[in-house]
Design an enzyme around this catalytic site. Structure first.
Site, PDB file in Angstrom:
ATOM      1  N   ALA A 223      34.041  44.597  39.335  1.00 54.35           N
ATOM      2  CA  ALA A 223      35.270  43.798  39.335  1.00 54.35           C
ATOM      3  C   ALA A 223      35.146  42.664  38.328  1.00 54.35           C
ATOM      4  CB  ALA A 223      35.509  43.212  40.729  1.00 54.35           C
ATOM      5  N   LYS A 224      36.227  42.018  38.037  1.00 50.96           N
ATOM      6  CA  LYS A 224      36.191  40.801  37.213  1.00 50.96           C
ATOM      7  C   LYS A 224      37.445  39.998  37.519  1.00 50.96           C
ATOM      8  CE  LYS A 224      33.432  39.000  34.119  1.00 50.96           C
ATOM      9  NZ  LYS A 224      31.981  39.153  34.104  1.00 50.96           N
ATOM     10  N   GLY A 225      37.358  38.686  37.365  1.00 51.57           N
ATOM     11  CA  GLY A 225      38.531  37.845  37.595  1.00 51.57           C
ATOM     12  C   GLY A 225      38.639  36.796  36.509  1.00 51.57           C
TER      13      GLY A 225
END
Ligand code: NAD
Length: 416
Positions: A105-107
């Site tokens: 994931a990444k934000g």
């Protein structure tokens, strides 16, 4: 093409080439080309001057087949959804290379942290957390620090999430301060992992580390640790750079003095016991080992043929473009890819999550030994594939990662 589109296209290209090499079933390939979930949120925040700004935030989960999604959150004025998608995919491969039970994931929040007060950053962080709260959690998706976010940011996320639940949930983030369940050794773990990877590389190439001439681009959370640990291993650090320029001393830098200079002046540039050099010049200096530890796209088709290092260990994410990679391969350089070399951070994040779930905390020595064990196993596995299939370490790392994710996908099957 902007930077984000570029990164996304490169990520897809790497996946496509791997899919072809390993003869991946088309349905799995199609599935892996897309993120599982992409959430865009708006973040209204009261600024110090009384006005209200509405920031944009993202959280992308690329894949959760092998476990909860895992990946950092970056604050940057230029970040785009494409960039976040690419980095989320990269996290899936990284976790798979070191065999952590995680997906990727990444934000991000589109903001300029340099122009914001601590209060504004706290309000942005808390509102962003509240906007993505339904998709994060210790069993769902566990954020961590990335560019321009740190342990304080993680403490605010953990606090906001815990208030929502009504009890403390340390496992919702990693990279927290030790006082609220952070892990010993986490802050140095990426740099330490890079050094373990280099030591494994030298061992397998039958080379000695003593006296090796090393250049490190970037002297931040990762680069500064690499410089310190490698000088303790007997290397000569002959060049270091930061965004505002670099320094070079062919006889080796005094790394203790360099650290003090950086603390005092805020940058390695203008260190007295060395000559000044541009970032471009630094990468092309004669040395044994080059460690890019700054940012993406530093070794490109324009400078790859002038890189003289025989060993390149990628501490940064995506420092080498695919065209440059081909040139380095033809020149016979040994490149250890980012998805293997810089996984020390996510590995100790995993340790932090495990310790938090068990409420039982390890010493720094235990953390470092376990980190070395995991990184060495991953290195052997990638090396073995690279020899057996006569492919580069990067291709081998992708082969290992995509195969692991594909195997889990195949076994779980397709719902409904
Ligand atoms: P940081 O912000 O602490 O340090 C970045 C360093 O790179 C600074 O010295 C900065 O001056 C320099 N830099 C930035 N842009 C540059 C440019 N254009 N030219 C030359 N130097 C430049 O960041 P960090 O946490 O040390 O991360 C460095 C790299 O490692 C990034 O690519 C990051 O994605 C990657 N990485 C970091 C971690 C981690 O745990 N921090 C984990 C995995 C990968």
């Amino acid at each position: 093409m902007n930077k984000g589109e570029n990164l996304w296209q490169t990520a897809l290209q790497q996946l496509n080439e791997t899919a072809k090499r390993i003869n991946l079933e088309p349905w799995i390939h199609k599935k892996l080309r897309k993120s599982k979930r992409e959430l865009t949120v708006s973040i209204p925040v009261k600024m110090d001057n009384g006005s209200v700004e509405v920031f944009t935030g993202y959280r992308v989960q690329h894949n959760i087949t092998r476990g909860p999604a895992k990946g950092g959150i970056r604050y940057s004025p230029e970040v785009t959804l494409d960039e976040v998608k690419a980095l989320a995919m990269l996290m899936t491969w990284k976790c798979a290379v070191v065999n952590l039970p995680y997906g990727g994931a990444k934000g991000a929040v589109v903001c300029n942290p340099l122009k914001m007060s601590a209060g504004e950053l706290e309000r942005v962080t808390r509102r962003y957390t509240s906007e993505i709260i339904s998709i994060i959690g210790p069993e769902k998706d566990i954020p961590a620090p990335d560019i321009s976010t740190d342990s304080q940011t993680m403490a605010w996320i953990m606090d906001t999430y815990s208030i929502d639940k009504g009890y403390s949930v340390p496992g919702v983030v990693t990279g927290k301060p030790i006082a609220i369940g952070g892990s010993e050794g986490r802050s140095k773990s990426t740099g330490r992992g890079v050094v373990y990877t280099l030591l494994n590389t030298l061992k397998h190439l039958n080379l000695d580390i003593e006296g090796k001439k090393v250049i490190v681009q970037g002297y931040g959370k990762v680069g500064s640790v690499v410089v310190d640990l490698l000088s303790k291993e007997g290397c000569k650090i002959i060049g270091v750079s930061e965004i505002d320029g670099g320094i070079h001393n062919p006889n080796g830098l005094n790394v203790g003095k360099l650290w003090k200079h950086k603390k005092r002046e805020g940058s390695v540039a203008k260190f007295k016991e060395a000559d000044s050099i541009t970032n471009k010049g630094l990468l092309q200096l004669k040395c044994d080992i080059l460690i890019p530890a700054a940012c993406e796209n530093q070794i490109t088709k324009d400078n790859a043929s002038r890189i003289r290092a025989k060993i390149i260990v990628e501490a940064a994410n995506g420092p080498t473009t695919p065209e440059a990679d081909k040139i380095l391969k033809e020149k016979g350089a040994f490149v250890v890819p980012d998805i293997l070399a810089n996984t020390g951070g996510v590995t100790v994040s995993y340790f932090e999550w495990v310790q938090g779930l068990q409420s039982y905390f390890w010493t720094e020595r235990e953390v470092n030994l376990k980190l070395r064990d995991i990184m060495t196993k991953a290195f052997y596995k990638v090396w073995e594939i690279s020899l057996k299939e006569e492919i580069s370490m990067r291709e081998a790392a992708y082969t290992l990662a995509v195969n692991r994710v594909a195997e889990a996908t195949r076994i779980r099957g397709l719902y409904p």
